[in-house]
Design a protein around this motif. Structure first.
Motif, mmCIF file in Angstrom:
data_model
loop_
_atom_site.group_PDB
_atom_site.id
_atom_site.type_symbol
_atom_site.label_atom_id
_atom_site.label_comp_id
_atom_site.label_asym_id
_atom_site.label_seq_id
_atom_site.Cartn_x
_atom_site.Cartn_y
_atom_site.Cartn_z
ATOM 1 N N MET A 240 0.833 -1.206 0.000
ATOM 2 C CA MET A 240 0.000 0.000 0.000
ATOM 3 C C MET A 240 0.861 1.248 0.000
ATOM 4 N N ALA A 241 1.909 1.237 0.830
ATOM 5 C CA ALA A 241 2.756 2.422 0.978
ATOM 6 C C ALA A 241 3.617 2.679 -0.250
ATOM 7 N N THR A 242 4.073 1.605 -0.911
ATOM 8 C CA THR A 242 4.997 1.760 -2.052
ATOM 9 C C THR A 242 4.287 1.797 -3.399
ATOM 10 N N GLY A 243 2.991 1.438 -3.417
ATOM 11 C CA GLY A 243 2.263 1.423 -4.689
ATOM 12 C C GLY A 243 2.447 0.138 -5.474
ATOM 13 N N ASN A 244 3.003 -0.884 -4.874
ATOM 14 C CA ASN A 244 3.185 -2.175 -5.536
ATOM 15 C C ASN A 244 1.904 -2.997 -5.377
ATOM 16 N N PHE A 245 0.851 -2.565 -6.084
ATOM 17 C CA PHE A 245 -0.472 -3.130 -5.866
ATOM 18 C C PHE A 245 -0.627 -4.560 -6.376
ATOM 19 N N GLN A 246 0.291 -5.029 -7.179
ATOM 20 C CA GLN A 246 0.195 -6.383 -7.698
ATOM 21 C C GLN A 246 0.203 -7.414 -6.575
ATOM 22 N N VAL A 247 0.898 -7.065 -5.485
ATOM 23 C CA VAL A 247 0.956 -7.961 -4.320
ATOM 24 C C VAL A 247 -0.427 -8.138 -3.692
ATOM 25 N N LEU A 248 -1.282 -7.130 -3.847
ATOM 26 C CA LEU A 248 -2.589 -7.137 -3.201
ATOM 27 C C LEU A 248 -3.661 -7.825 -4.037
ATOM 28 N N ARG A 249 -3.365 -8.174 -5.278
ATOM 29 C CA ARG A 249 -4.380 -8.694 -6.191
ATOM 30 C C ARG A 249 -4.341 -10.222 -6.263
ATOM 31 N N ASN A 250 -5.535 -10.797 -6.203
ATOM 32 C CA ASN A 250 -5.685 -12.241 -6.372
ATOM 33 C C ASN A 250 -7.094 -12.514 -6.904
ATOM 34 N N PRO A 251 -7.267 -12.548 -8.232
ATOM 35 C CA PRO A 251 -8.599 -12.719 -8.840
ATOM 36 C C PRO A 251 -9.292 -14.009 -8.434
ATOM 37 N N LYS A 252 -8.546 -14.981 -7.913
ATOM 38 C CA LYS A 252 -9.144 -16.245 -7.526
ATOM 39 C C LYS A 252 -9.859 -16.170 -6.177
ATOM 40 N N LYS A 253 -9.681 -15.057 -5.455
ATOM 41 C CA LYS A 253 -10.292 -14.922 -4.126
ATOM 42 C C LYS A 253 -11.266 -13.749 -4.081
ATOM 43 N N LYS A 254 -12.136 -13.672 -5.047
ATOM 44 C CA LYS A 254 -13.111 -12.587 -5.113
ATOM 45 C C LYS A 254 -14.159 -12.727 -4.000
ATOM 46 N N LYS A 255 -14.548 -11.586 -3.449
ATOM 47 C CA LYS A 255 -15.597 -11.557 -2.430
ATOM 48 C C LYS A 255 -16.624 -10.485 -2.785
ATOM 49 N N LYS A 256 -17.501 -10.179 -1.859
ATOM 50 C CA LYS A 256 -18.556 -9.201 -2.121
ATOM 51 C C LYS A 256 -17.966 -7.795 -2.283
ATOM 52 N N PRO A 257 -18.665 -6.903 -2.990
ATOM 53 C CA PRO A 257 -18.227 -5.496 -3.058
ATOM 54 C C PRO A 257 -18.096 -4.927 -1.648
ATOM 55 N N LEU A 258 -17.200 -3.963 -1.479
ATOM 56 C CA LEU A 258 -16.939 -3.404 -0.147
ATOM 57 C C LEU A 258 -18.186 -2.822 0.493
ATOM 58 N N LYS A 259 -19.066 -2.214 -0.321
ATOM 59 C CA LYS A 259 -20.287 -1.645 0.241
ATOM 60 C C LYS A 259 -21.137 -2.707 0.918
ATOM 61 N N ASP A 260 -21.135 -3.902 0.355
ATOM 62 C CA ASP A 260 -21.937 -4.984 0.926
ATOM 63 C C ASP A 260 -21.278 -5.598 2.160
ATOM 64 N N GLN A 261 -20.013 -5.260 2.391
ATOM 65 C CA GLN A 261 -19.313 -5.787 3.561
ATOM 66 C C GLN A 261 -19.406 -4.865 4.777
ATOM 67 N N VAL A 262 -19.992 -3.683 4.587
ATOM 68 C CA VAL A 262 -20.122 -2.733 5.696
ATOM 69 C C VAL A 262 -21.048 -3.302 6.767
ATOM 70 N N LYS A 263 -20.657 -3.144 8.028
ATOM 71 C CA LYS A 263 -21.465 -3.638 9.136
ATOM 72 C C LYS A 263 -22.832 -2.961 9.135
ATOM 73 N N LYS A 264 -23.821 -3.670 9.640
ATOM 74 C CA LYS A 264 -25.186 -3.132 9.674
ATOM 75 C C LYS A 264 -25.765 -3.257 11.071
ATOM 76 N N GLY A 265 -26.819 -2.468 11.331
ATOM 77 C CA GLY A 265 -27.527 -2.545 12.601
ATOM 78 C C GLY A 265 -26.669 -2.154 13.785
ATOM 79 N N ASP A 266 -26.839 -2.873 14.895
ATOM 80 C CA ASP A 266 -26.105 -2.565 16.127
ATOM 81 C C ASP A 266 -24.608 -2.764 15.957
ATOM 82 N N ALA A 267 -24.214 -3.685 15.072
ATOM 83 C CA ALA A 267 -22.786 -3.939 14.875
ATOM 84 C C ALA A 267 -22.072 -2.698 14.361
#
Length: 441
Positions: A240-267
């Motif tokens: 993140m700090a150096t901009g070497n974003f390739q380290v952060l990418r793994n298309p085989k481990k896709k999950k929900k969009p970030l908006k859908d991961q936001v906590k809801k309700g009392d959490a």
């Protein structure tokens, strides 16, 4: 010097009696009743349920660190600033977890223990003479006994406090104290001093669980966080700090969009700090939560609270990337046991704890965006609280970088501007949408 020693024994006896009066006032039967609970129990239960322990843990042959940070807020629940007190408590809890990790790596400890025993029979030499004789050969202040140093300090304080108006009263007190000393057989003075320091650069520590426990009757709120660190998280933070974003990418481990991961309700109300997970592209991303109390029912107050929460959420992302933590701690324990000729033993004890923590971080944040903002009534006080969820992902950071490069380019010459027509604006309200097909973006 005699006045000094007399005052010393008088203070010892007075404080001891005062302590007994307070104890008997709180517990008339001489027993402590009621149940006590461990602060942060929810977080300790969480790691137990996960099969983790504080410190090193292993999964598939790889080690990772688990820490728990606990703090509390003493803010009055009736105050508007109570919500901000909770946010501050969560910040302290995370700092406590980080300093614990720094101590786990390396902790410098210095210990000093001294014990001095003085005995004098009634028909023999008085305690004041024994102590004085023991220090006759002392060449300087450092060579004096602990007890003698105490007497010198108290003597100095007494000299500063005596004036022409209270000289007679001091004389009366001294005569009473002489009678007290005549009944003293022995005295034992114990001092235990511990100093500890630690420091470390913490990178890649993320929050996996947070909890808030409020007890209105005690006007006390306890918060805790469970944090996890691993070598992989450090790689992500460095990327993140150096901009070497390739380290952060793994298309085989896709999950929900970030908006859908936001906590809801009392959490959502009890979630603070940075949480890391993959988005719908498989990119390792960050969600950062923060809150701030709304001080009044005006729009300006609400917007101010949202801006404050946003800045704290953005700072938490910077802290995830890299933060320097330092801690210094000193504990002084002091105990005096005084035995009287009639067999009664008076005990005086004192404990002083000085703990200082410091955490610093700086950096440039690119591509962070607000994906959720909210205003709700807090479940404890029913007062309005504003919250922000800031997201960071490699794709957003790349887009932000390209946008910056485009805007920094020198503009091309343009044709002359036409004269601006002055108009009289009219009130109007409407809305429409079009051309918002994301495939065309």
């Amino acid at each position: 010097m005699k006045n000094c020693i007399l005052q010393l024994f008088f203070l010892t006896i007075s404080v001891n009696l005062l302590s007994m009066e307070v104890f008997e006032g709180e517990f008339p039967d001489g027993e402590i009743s009621g149940e006590s609970s461990l602060d942060g129990t929810a977080c300790f239960d969480y790691i137990d349920d996960k099969g983790w322990s504080e410190g090193e843990n292993q999964r598939k042959g790889k080690s990772f660190y688990v820490g728990v940070g606990v703090s509390s807020s003493g803010s009055n629940m009736q105050q508007i600033s109570y919500i901000d007190g909770i946010q501050n408590a969560f910040i302290r809890a995370q700092m406590n977890a980080k300093t614990s990790m720094a101590e786990n790596q390396s902790k410098q400890i210095v210990s000093e223990i001294t014990n001095e025993f003085v005995l004098s029979f009634k028909e023999g030499v008085k305690p004041v003479d024994i102590v004085t004789n023991n220090d006759v050969d002392a060449q300087n202040y450092d060579d004096l006994s602990v007890y003698q140093k105490m007497k010198l300090l108290i003597h100095q304080k007494l000299d500063e406090s005596i004036s022409s108006d209270n000289k007679e009263k001091v004389g009366e007190d001294e005569r009473e104290l002489i009678q007290e000393i005549d009944g003293i057989l022995s005295q034992n003075i114990f001092r235990d001093s511990i100093e500890a320091t630690a420091s470390s650069n913490i990178r890649g520590m993320k929050v996996v669980y947070s909890n808030l426990s409020a007890k209105p009757n005690s006007n006390r709120t306890v918060v805790c966080n469970v944090v996890v660190w691993s070598e992989n998280f450090v790689k992500y933070a460095d990327a993140m700090a150096t901009g070497n974003f390739q380290v952060l990418r793994n298309p085989k481990k896709k999950k929900k969009p970030l908006k859908d991961q936001v906590k809801k309700g009392d959490a959502l109300m009890v979630t603070f700090g940075t949480f890391m997970d993959r988005d719908e592209k498989g990119d390792m991303s960050i969600l950062s939560y923060a809150q701030s109390g709304v001080k009044s029912n005006t729009s300006n107050s609400q917007q101010a609270a949202l801006r404050t929460a946003k800045l704290k959420a953005e700072r938490a992302i910077i802290q995830f990337r890299s933060e320097n933590v330092e801690i210094s701690e000193k504990i002084d324990t002091f105990e005096i046991d005084t035995e009287k000729a009639n067999g009664i033993v008076d005990s005086y004890s004192e404990e002083n704890i000085d703990r200082r923590q410091r955490a610093s971080a700086n950096g440039t944040l690119e591509g962070a965006k607000v994906i959720h903002r909210w205003v709700k009534k807090h479940p404890v006080t029913s007062r309005p609280v504003a919250g922000i969820v800031v997201a960071w992902s490699p794709s957003d950071a790349s887009f932000s970088k390209k946008m910056k490069e485009t805007l920094e380019k020198q503009p091309q010459d343009s044709s002359s501007y036409s004269e601006i027509e002055v108009i009289n604006p009219q009130e109007y309200g409407s809305g429409s949408s079009g051309g918002d097909d994301e495939d065309d973006f």
